[in-house]
Scaffold this active site. Sequence first.
Site, PDB file in Angstrom:
ATOM      1  N   GLU A   2       1.067  -1.081  -0.069  1.00 27.78           N
ATOM      2  CA  GLU A   2      -0.020  -0.076   0.055  1.00 27.78           C
ATOM      3  C   GLU A   2       0.968   1.272  -0.066  1.00 27.78           C
ATOM      4  O   GLU A   2       1.904   1.278   0.501  1.00 27.78           O
ATOM      5  CB  GLU A   2      -0.864  -0.096   1.374  1.00 27.78           C
ATOM      6  CG  GLU A   2      -2.102  -0.894   0.951  1.00 27.78           C
ATOM      7  CD  GLU A   2      -2.888  -0.951   2.153  1.00 27.78           C
ATOM      8  OE1 GLU A   2      -4.198  -0.500   2.229  1.00 27.78           O
ATOM      9  OE2 GLU A   2      -2.510  -1.457   3.169  1.00 27.78           O
ATOM     10  N   CYS A  57       3.533   8.358   1.064  1.00 30.06           N
ATOM     11  CA  CYS A  57       3.904   7.461   2.035  1.00 30.06           C
ATOM     12  C   CYS A  57       4.117   6.038   1.529  1.00 30.06           C
ATOM     13  O   CYS A  57       2.956   5.574   1.050  1.00 30.06           O
ATOM     14  CB  CYS A  57       2.749   7.726   2.974  1.00 30.06           C
ATOM     15  SG  CYS A  57       3.003   6.544   4.456  1.00 30.06           S
ATOM     16  N   CYS A 105       3.570  -6.542   8.704  1.00 35.21           N
ATOM     17  CA  CYS A 105       4.409  -6.092   9.626  1.00 35.21           C
ATOM     18  C   CYS A 105       4.594  -6.974  10.628  1.00 35.21           C
ATOM     19  O   CYS A 105       3.692  -7.528  11.058  1.00 35.21           O
ATOM     20  CB  CYS A 105       3.816  -4.551  10.234  1.00 35.21           C
ATOM     21  SG  CYS A 105       5.268  -3.971  11.283  1.00 35.21           S
ATOM     22  N   CYS A 163       2.243  -3.848  17.317  1.00 40.43           N
ATOM     23  CA  CYS A 163       1.587  -2.617  18.169  1.00 40.43           C
ATOM     24  C   CYS A 163       0.383  -2.775  18.167  1.00 40.43           C
ATOM     25  O   CYS A 163      -0.282  -2.965  17.156  1.00 40.43           O
ATOM     26  CB  CYS A 163       2.130  -1.471  17.349  1.00 40.43           C
ATOM     27  SG  CYS A 163       3.895  -1.462  17.192  1.00 40.43           S
ATOM     28  N   CYS A 220      -2.225  -0.315  15.996  1.00 35.19           N
ATOM     29  CA  CYS A 220      -1.966  -0.442  14.365  1.00 35.19           C
ATOM     30  C   CYS A 220      -2.517  -1.580  13.785  1.00 35.19           C
ATOM     31  O   CYS A 220      -2.294  -2.862  14.170  1.00 35.19           O
ATOM     32  CB  CYS A 220      -0.495  -0.224  14.142  1.00 35.19           C
ATOM     33  SG  CYS A 220      -0.178  -0.335  12.535  1.00 35.19           S
ATOM     34  N   GLU A 269       8.100  -2.196   9.205  1.00 35.13           N
ATOM     35  CA  GLU A 269       9.242  -1.622   9.980  1.00 35.13           C
ATOM     36  C   GLU A 269      10.367  -1.543   8.835  1.00 35.13           C
ATOM     37  O   GLU A 269      11.110  -2.255   8.469  1.00 35.13           O
ATOM     38  CB  GLU A 269       9.650  -2.369  11.294  1.00 35.13           C
ATOM     39  CG  GLU A 269      10.602  -2.133  11.804  1.00 35.13           C
ATOM     40  CD  GLU A 269      10.779  -0.350  12.275  1.00 35.13           C
ATOM     41  OE1 GLU A 269       9.904   0.093  12.610  1.00 35.13           O
ATOM     42  OE2 GLU A 269      11.651   0.110  11.820  1.00 35.13           O
ATOM     43  N   CYS A 315      -2.526   6.870   9.170  1.00 32.71           N
ATOM     44  CA  CYS A 315      -1.736   5.986   9.871  1.00 32.71           C
ATOM     45  C   CYS A 315      -2.115   4.823  10.485  1.00 32.71           C
ATOM     46  O   CYS A 315      -3.225   5.236  11.290  1.00 32.71           O
ATOM     47  CB  CYS A 315      -0.768   7.062  10.940  1.00 32.71           C
ATOM     48  SG  CYS A 315       0.045   8.539  10.286  1.00 32.71           S
TER      49      CYS A 315
END
Length: 358
Positions: free
Chosen positions: A93, A106, A113, A117, A120, A167, A344
């Site tokens: 994405e 972005c 990932c 977290c 997220c 990350e 985000c």
Amino acid sequence: MIEPTHLTGLTENELVAFMEVLGEAAYRGRQVFTALHARRLQCFDAMTDLPRELRAQLNQHATAATLTLESRYISTDGTRRYLMKTRDNRPVETVFIPEEHRDTICFSSQSGCPLQCTFCLTAQLGLLRSLTAGEIVEQIIHALNDAYGVGVRTPRGVNLVGMGAGEPFLNFDELLKALGVMASPRGLFIVPNRVTISTAGIVPRIRELATIPNRPHLAISLAAPTDELRDELMPINKKWPLAELLAACQEFEKSLRPGERFTFEYVMIEGVNDADEQARQLANLLNRHGLRAKVNLIPHNPADPLPYQPSPAERIEVFKAILEAKGIRAFVRQPRGRDIFAACGQLAARHESPATQV
Ligand code: SAH
């Protein structure tokens, strides 16, 4: 079958070497580099300044594009989200954010990932795989072509942020390679000074980044002022707790160029990390380490099925005022593209969107 070489991830010198293996002169390599990056052509047949036989040869041994666009979503605020797929069907994405002075792209560094977290959505995908340098560069080419048109120079240049899925510091080598390719004045010409990479806190890589001459800017996702809370929200903290993270930040500060700041990102979650006491703890933590970084407060973006709500605007203002009273520069980030799941923490390869798919 041998995989065709993805030329978009090669430096100009590597591309020259590749063409030489095909029996071509060095200038052909430079020509293809310009076609791929300055003109942003995504197939060899469009490179009509190359001889027909050479184009046929390239089609046989190489590829200029590996990502296929699955969906494009356009937010009411103009933000665009591209959901693409790699050759092996992994979601990628990328988000294009139009801004008054300079647009921002972005990009993602991984498909999914591995970090977990809790706030997220990307975490829910797990790590599918790290992206190659070519796949990173291609995301930017796709977004630029969609925003400005193929072959059209970016009107005012763009900023890049490595804040999409994944990350970045767990894909360090490919990331740096991609940044090197994009920096070329004969190509995209997006220099590292226009790039910000965000990390959840991979301490050895923060230290390494500090030693790199032409490095990008750094942002660090903090989310909590104490180890106790950060362990819970960002489990990577158990491996590199705040003391180690902030020691690495102190080291990084020594590498800052005149006028350069680095950023802490602090996602604001109602009733979790937004109390007055936590603002004081955060300010004291940064001041104790003598860090002059600025803090970006990011209201949590709704991420159903996560059990969190964004802090109310008034709460964020009070939190910000407490930081400022203790000498910390703080800014509230306005969420972009929430309605199309582009903000985000919302990148989770979603196909649905309440807004228009165009
Ligand atoms: N893994 C890197 C790159 C992702 S950046 C990192 O953690 O920095 C994504 C940024 O969005 C991080 O600062 C993160 O704290 C923030 N974020 C994640 N989920 C969010 C959400 N639901 N709402 C608002 N910000 C979020």
